[in-house]
Structures are given as structure tokens and as C-alpha cells.
Design an enzyme around this catalytic site. Structure first.
Site, mmCIF file in Angstrom:
data_model
loop_
_atom_site.group_PDB
_atom_site.id
_atom_site.type_symbol
_atom_site.label_atom_id
_atom_site.label_comp_id
_atom_site.label_asym_id
_atom_site.label_seq_id
_atom_site.Cartn_x
_atom_site.Cartn_y
_atom_site.Cartn_z
ATOM 1 N N CYS A 21 -51.832 27.120 20.177
ATOM 2 C CA CYS A 21 -53.067 27.038 19.380
ATOM 3 C C CYS A 21 -52.922 27.843 18.087
ATOM 4 C CB CYS A 21 -54.251 27.546 20.197
ATOM 5 S SG CYS A 21 -55.768 27.636 19.227
ATOM 6 N N CYS A 78 -55.424 30.773 17.710
ATOM 7 C CA CYS A 78 -55.054 31.920 18.551
ATOM 8 C C CYS A 78 -53.951 32.723 17.858
ATOM 9 C CB CYS A 78 -54.562 31.457 19.918
ATOM 10 S SG CYS A 78 -55.864 30.991 21.068
ATOM 11 N N ASP A 99 -60.043 28.585 4.530
ATOM 12 C CA ASP A 99 -59.460 27.326 4.996
ATOM 13 C C ASP A 99 -58.263 26.985 4.102
ATOM 14 O OD1 ASP A 99 -60.726 24.727 6.809
ATOM 15 O OD2 ASP A 99 -59.093 24.333 5.397
ATOM 16 N N HIS A 103 -59.416 32.445 22.917
ATOM 17 C CA HIS A 103 -59.443 30.973 22.861
ATOM 18 C C HIS A 103 -60.667 30.445 23.597
ATOM 19 C CE1 HIS A 103 -57.887 26.930 22.272
ATOM 20 N NE2 HIS A 103 -58.427 26.684 23.448
ATOM 21 N N ASN A 116 -67.379 20.884 13.650
ATOM 22 C CA ASN A 116 -66.946 19.525 13.947
ATOM 23 C C ASN A 116 -66.689 19.385 15.438
ATOM 24 O OD1 ASN A 116 -66.946 18.478 11.285
ATOM 25 N ND2 ASN A 116 -65.005 19.505 10.866
ATOM 26 N N GLY A 149 -63.877 14.323 12.461
ATOM 27 C CA GLY A 149 -62.638 14.727 11.790
ATOM 28 C C GLY A 149 -62.060 16.010 12.344
ATOM 29 N N HIS A 190 -60.140 24.759 18.955
ATOM 30 C CA HIS A 190 -60.435 26.179 19.225
ATOM 31 C C HIS A 190 -61.747 26.384 18.487
ATOM 32 C CE1 HIS A 190 -59.061 30.680 19.185
ATOM 33 N NE2 HIS A 190 -60.284 30.626 18.650
ATOM 34 N N HIS A 233 -64.674 26.853 16.240
ATOM 35 C CA HIS A 233 -64.740 27.485 14.916
ATOM 36 C C HIS A 233 -65.882 26.889 14.117
ATOM 37 C CE1 HIS A 233 -62.162 23.921 14.476
ATOM 38 N NE2 HIS A 233 -62.606 23.828 13.231
ATOM 39 N N HIS A 280 -67.201 26.255 10.089
ATOM 40 C CA HIS A 280 -66.861 26.230 8.666
ATOM 41 C C HIS A 280 -68.054 26.793 7.891
ATOM 42 C CE1 HIS A 280 -63.593 23.038 9.052
ATOM 43 N NE2 HIS A 280 -64.214 22.922 10.203
HETATM 44 P P1 5GP Z 1 -61.714 21.062 12.076
HETATM 45 O O1 5GP Z 1 -61.366 19.803 11.342
HETATM 46 O O2 5GP Z 1 -60.986 21.181 13.384
HETATM 47 O O3 5GP Z 1 -63.191 21.296 12.210
HETATM 48 O O4 5GP Z 1 -61.245 22.241 11.136
HETATM 49 C C1 5GP Z 1 -59.962 22.743 11.133
HETATM 50 C C2 5GP Z 1 -59.736 23.350 9.766
HETATM 51 O O5 5GP Z 1 -58.647 24.238 9.855
HETATM 52 C C3 5GP Z 1 -59.396 22.327 8.685
HETATM 53 O O6 5GP Z 1 -60.373 22.400 7.640
HETATM 54 C C4 5GP Z 1 -58.006 22.746 8.196
HETATM 55 O O7 5GP Z 1 -57.852 22.651 6.813
HETATM 56 C C5 5GP Z 1 -57.930 24.195 8.677
HETATM 57 N N1 5GP Z 1 -56.588 24.656 9.022
HETATM 58 C C6 5GP Z 1 -55.688 24.014 9.809
HETATM 59 N N2 5GP Z 1 -54.576 24.763 9.948
HETATM 60 C C7 5GP Z 1 -54.783 25.903 9.242
HETATM 61 C C8 5GP Z 1 -53.990 27.053 8.999
HETATM 62 O O8 5GP Z 1 -52.861 27.207 9.470
HETATM 63 N N3 5GP Z 1 -54.537 28.030 8.221
HETATM 64 C C9 5GP Z 1 -55.785 27.904 7.693
HETATM 65 N N4 5GP Z 1 -56.225 28.922 6.936
HETATM 66 N N5 5GP Z 1 -56.560 26.831 7.885
HETATM 67 C C10 5GP Z 1 -56.071 25.837 8.662
HETATM 68 ZN ZN ZN Z 2 -56.959 29.061 20.447
#
Ligand code: 5GP
Ligand code: ZN
Length: 114
Positions: free
Chosen positions: A5, A8, A31, A47, A88, A94, A99, A101, A103
Site C-alpha cells: 500500500c 502505508c 497530491d 491502514h 472517492n 475514479g 487506503h 483518504h 482530498h
Molecule cells: P483516489 O483516486 O484513490 O481517491 O486518490 C488517490 C490520489 O493519490 C490521486 O489523486 C493520486 O494523484 C494520488 N497519488 C497516488 N500515488 C501518489 C504518491 O505516490 N504520492 C502522492 N503524493 N500522491 C499520490
Molecule cells: Zn495502507
């Protein structure tokens, strides 16, 4: 801690990342692929797979994440101009990372939802 992950690994320092905020339970990072001038991710260090997890029932996790969202909005200068908090869930949203989170998005007018 889940071995494969990415959040994590970021949370426990295995992948070096600049933290905007970190305490003993959650952290906030920029991000990597921002959709607005300010785009921050807030997630638990532990996690937690997703919003329906039994661990979240009656817990203070989300309250703490909301509390931290205002703190990082203040740090990045969008507290007064306004911002959006998004979680999300599933493929139509999308969602990429499994894990829990949130935004925090702001720094420009965000338009309507949807
Ligand atoms: P999700 O689409 O799952 O709600 O959001 C995941 C977010 O994590 C995406 O906006 C993506 O750009 C961001 N993200 C993915 N991998 C990394 C990373 O290694 N570092 C950072 N800072 N953001 C990441
Ligand atoms: Zn995790």
C-alpha cells in the site's frame, strides 16, 4: 500496515515525502497529480481499507480528518477562500488508492458537484 500500500509506505516514512501535517494518527501530503492549485491528501497512518470498515464504526477518525483539513487549508492559504473535501469510493468515482483518504481541494473556484 499493508505491504503493497503506497499510503502505508508514505505514512511510515518508507517512501520519502514532505508532510504538510503529521501527528500520531494521520498525515497530510500534497497530491502528486493536483487537480487544483491546492490539492492535499489526508489519511490515517494505520491502514484503513475504506469507508465501510468496521473500525470506523463510532470512531473519531473522520472527525479528526475534518479537523486536520481546516488546519492544512489554513497552512496553504485557502481557509477563507473555501475548499472542497472529497472521498472517492469505487470505480465510478475514479478511486485509485485503497487506503482511506480525503482530498482537500481549493485555490480556484471549483464549480458545481458532479
Ligand atoms: P483516489 O483516486 O484513490 O481517491 O486518490 C488517490 C490520489 O493519490 C490521486 O489523486 C493520486 O494523484 C494520488 N497519488 C497516488 N500515488 C501518489 C504518491 O505516490 N504520492 C502522492 N503524493 N500522491 C499520490
Ligand atoms: Zn495502507
Amino acid at each position: 500496515m499493508l505491504d503493497n500500500c503506497i499510503f502505508c509506505k508514505i505514512g511510515n516514512g518508507e517512501i520519502e515525502t514532505e508532510f504538510l501535517y503529521k501527528d500520531d494518527t494521520v498525515c497530510a501530503i500534497n497530491d502528486i497529480n493536483p487537480v487544483a492549485p491546492v490539492h492535499i491528501l489526508i489519511f490515517p497512518l494505520e491502514h484503513i481499507d475504506e469507508i465501510g470498515d468496521e473500525e470506523l464504526r463510532g470512531s473519531r477518525w473522520m472527525g479528526h480528518i475534518l479537523y486536520v483539513s481546516k488546519k492544512v487549508a489554513d497552512l496553504t492559504g485557502i481557509k477563507d477562500s473555501g475548499f472542497r473535501i472529497v472521498i472517492n469510493q469505487g470505480s465510478d468515482s475514479g478511486q485509485e488508492v485503497q487506503h482511506l483518504h480525503a482530498h482537500v481541494i481549493g485555490g480556484r473556484p471549483l464549480g458545481s458537484l458532479g
